[in-house]
Each structure stands twice: as C-alpha cells, then as structure tokens.
Scaffold this motif. Structure first.
Motif: not given
Ligand code: ADP
Length: 446
Positions: A139-143, A178, A182, A185, A196
C-alpha cells in the motif's frame, strides 16, 4: 487443421514458426514493418504484409493493422511468438471477437496468470511454495518498510505488471528502502501503466529453473523436463540448458507436478512456462508464469524430440496432447546460446550491417536465426540475432560441442555475445554445473 496462419512477430521466432507451419502443410503469412522489408521472415513466408512504420507501437504492436492483415489474407489463426503482443489479453480478445484463433490461452487466463500478484496468489492457493513476502500490492512506503524489516534484507520489489527483467529492484539496506520503493512504483506506472508493487524475500544465490507445460482443451496438462536458465545478465537470460545439472528425477517430478497443478487450477490451454527459483538446499519457490512460447523452448525440443510450436498449433486447433505423453523423458543434454547484437562486455546494443556470416553445423548443432550475410540489423527491436543450440549424449559432450560450434561461428559487422560464451565454456564452475543467477559476477566473467 488450419489452412493459413498469420505470425504477429518478426525475426528468429517468426522464422521458427514458419518452419513449423510448413512441415504441417499450413500456409504462413508474415507481417513486417517498413524497417523489416529485407528481414528473412518476410521473405520466407508464403505471403507477407507490410503493417506500418518501424516503431513497434505503429507496427508489431498495432492490433488494428494486424487484424486487417489477417482479414486481407484470410488467415484463420494468429501465432503471436514471444514479446510484442504475445501476453496482451486485449489482443487475444480482439482476435477472438474477429473470428480468429489466437494460438495461446484466452484473455481471462492470461490476465489471471500474467499479473504477477494474481499468479502468486493462485500458486499459494494451490499449495505451491512461494517466497516470503506480500500477497497483496504494497500500500505505501511505511507499511512496506515494516514488512521488509520482518522479511530481513535483502528483499526484492517487483512490479505486478513487470517482465523481461524490468520492474524489479533489489534492496539490501533499510535506509534505501523508502526512496527505492517510491521510484520503483513511479517507474512501473510509467512503463506498464500499473504502479502496483509486491515484496518478496531476495535469495542471494539461487538457480532459475523452469517447467514447460502444454495443456489441451480437454484439461490434460503435461510437463516437460526442466530448463535451467541461471546464466543471466541484469536478470535476463543468456544461456539455457536442459536438463538442469541440479535437478534429480524426484525433484523434477515434484516441480513438474506443482506446475501441472497450477495450470489445472487455471483451466489453462496451450503452452506455458512456470518459473521457479531453486535455493542451495534444493528447495524451490514459485516465481511467475509466462503464458506463451519462450525464447529457450528449443532446448526442450532437443532433449525430447517434440516440436513445441507444432504442439501449440495442434492444441489451438482442438487436438489432444496424449500422443506426447511418451516423449517427456529427457534424452541427452542441450544448451542454448542467445547470440545478441551487443558488446560482450558492456551489453550495449550493436545494430548494423552483417558483412560476413558463417553458421556452425555438424552433429548436434542447431541454429535458429533470421540472419543472412548482407542483412542490416535494425536498431528498433530486440538485439537477439540467433540462438545456437547444441545437443550431446551428456552435458560434457554438449559443452565440447558448444565450444567447437561457437569457435567456428563467424558474424562480421556487428558485435556479438559469442566471446562471452567462449569464456563461460572455459570456466571450471560452469563445467561442474555449479551455477547461480549471479554466476557471471561471482566468476568475474563480466
Ligand atoms: P521477469 O518477468 O522480468 O523475467 P522474473 O520474476 O521471471 O522477472 O525474475 C527474473 C529473474 O530475477 C530471475 O531469474 C532471478 O534471477 C531474479 N529474481 C526474481 N525474483 C528473485 C528473488 N526473490 N530472489 C532472487 N532473485 C530473484
């Protein structure tokens, strides 16, 4: 059986398909771009149609032009080869809607297996081992960072829509994660129109081992002896062989049965390859499925005697694959060398005019190519010029034959990967079958 088949491709694979069709008594239709008027496939086919300007997007990827060519020539079926539109569900669908048989799986199967995340989920559901990682898009860089930490670095980020060695990024250190996530993606979004990504544990020293399957309309699925494709540059294959020096008959059976199970679950029809990574402990993990014929299919043909292109055409015409059952044990050993028009040290493409050409021959040597002396390799397409395939009673004989065949091959006017292969053939680890996907860097060959 079909009377006429159009080949939506160019170069060596188009020539290979023409050969298969001719033996079956089927007329072939070649398509060519304006840059390929002089290409061998356009000259060899029974009929040829120009489909547009040199850029692939205006010719070999131009669905409308291809369908029009099929209609004008009254072709009944289309063989897509590999690359270009071979794994494009929309193309398969348009063919179907226009009353043309697409020689390959239907669009929905292609979608189910071509999306790497969907295929990974299907494999997991089938109980086939997969590497640790995510089953859903990240879903996103943090998770993603938290997950990567849990998997332990190194990890690999892969684009769901990636292919041909593109759309993958290895991350060895948490601090890089991170920014790499980014940019990967963003790159995937740009290159494939689909940003995705999923995450997988990165194996440090695996082998790439894959299983060729063939499935008919009645649901019978057969697996062929494995191919080992560990010799790669930038995650792209350079040399392939069958059988793998690392695979025992019981491992072959296990991997083969996994591949068959997966394809049965997908209700697959046609040729496909299920790719695995094999680790140093002999454990294997599902990687992806290619829903088309592959560049390296000849090594399988050489050890089994089965013409895989003819089998694809027969299956698409509704024939059963039962007669192939008796021919699935590997006999001897085969190795394929991808002869690319490129600098053997830097891998920079080297298009241009072929001023001199001598192919090898003799026992156990096969050349699949569209090259001839005086031909100009255009800069617009893939750099693959030829595949030299050798066969021997065992691996040692195949290696001796390869050295003999490659050392007397002459391709003048363009640089090729032949000098690189001669170095590989003289390498002691290669002779022992001690391979991994990082072979070239570990052996300091490039
Ligand atoms: P593509 O579709 O772009 O060919 P693949 O998923 O088939 O991508 O992977 C290509 C190559 O990348 C593999 O043969 C292997 O060398 C490398 N690779 C992919 N996934 C991993 C992994 N988890 N660990 C180590 N190497 C990997």
């Amino acid at each position: 059986m079909f009377k006429k088949v159009l080949i939506a491709n160019r170069g060596e694979i188009a020539v290979r398909v023409i050969a298969a069709l001719r033996e079956m008594g089927i007329r072939s239709v070649a398509v060519y771009s304006e840059a390929d008027r002089e290409c061998l496939h356009a000259r060899l086919a029974d009929e040829s149609v120009c489909i547009g300007p040199p850029p692939a997007i205006q010719s070999y990827l131009n669905i409308q032009a291809l369908i029009a060519a099929a209609e004008v020539t009254q072709s009944e079926a289309i063989h897509p080869g590999y690359g270009f539109l071979a794994e494009n569900p929309r193309f398969a669908e348009v063919c179907h809607d226009c009353g043309l048989v697409f020689i390959g799986p239907d669009a929905s199967m292609m979608e189910k297996l071509g999306d790497k995340i969907a295929a990974r989920n299907l494999a997991h559901k089938a109980g086939i081992p997969i590497l640790g990682g995510t089953l859903d898009p990240v879903a996103d860089a943090r998770s993603a960072t938290a997950l990567a930490r849990k998997l332990r670095f190194p990890v690999i980020l892969k684009a769901a829509a990636g292919g041909g060695g593109r759309g993958m990024r290895v991350v060895t250190d948490e601090r890089e994660f991170e920014p790499v996530f980014l940019s990967a993606s963003e790159e995937a979004e740009k290159a494939f129109g689909d940003g995705r990504l999923y995450l997988e544990k990165y194996l440090e020293n695996p082998r790439h081992v894959e299983i060729q399957i063939m499935a008919d309309r009645k649901g019978e699925v057969l697996y062929f002896p494995e191919r080992e494709c560990s010799i790669q540059r930038r995650h792209q294959k350079l040399l392939e062989e069958s059988p793998s020096p690392a695979v025992t008959p019981s491992l072959r059976k296990k991997m083969g049965e996994c591949a068959v199970k997966l394809m049965k679950m997908a209700h697959y029809e046609g040729a496909a390859t299920v790719e695995f990574l094999l680790d140093e402990d002999g454990l294997f993990y599902f990687m992806e499925v290619n829903t088309r014929i592959q560049v390296e299919h000849p090594v399988t043909e050489e050890v089994t005697g089965v013409d895989l292109i003819q089998a694809q055409v027969a299956v698409a015409a509704g024939e059963r694959i039962a007669p192939l059952r008796k021919r699935l044990q590997p006999l001897g050993h085969a190795i394929e060398f991808r002869i690319n028009a490129e600098d053997p040290k830097t891998f920079v493409p080297s298009p241009g005019k072929v001023t001199g050409l001598v192919w090898p021959g003799g026992p156990g040597v096969r050349v699949d190519s569209h090259l001839y002396a005086g031909y100009t390799v255009p800069p617009h397409y893939d750099s693959l010029l030829a595949k030299i395939i050798v066969r021997g009673a065992d691996r040692a004989e195949a290696i001796r034959r390869a050295r003999r065949a490659l050392s007397c091959t002459v391709v003048e006017g363009v640089k090729t990967s032949i000098p690189l292969f001669l170095r590989i053939l003289d390498n002691a680890a290669f002779a022992q079958g001690d391979l991994s996907t990082r072979f070239l860097e570990r052996q300091a060959i490039v």
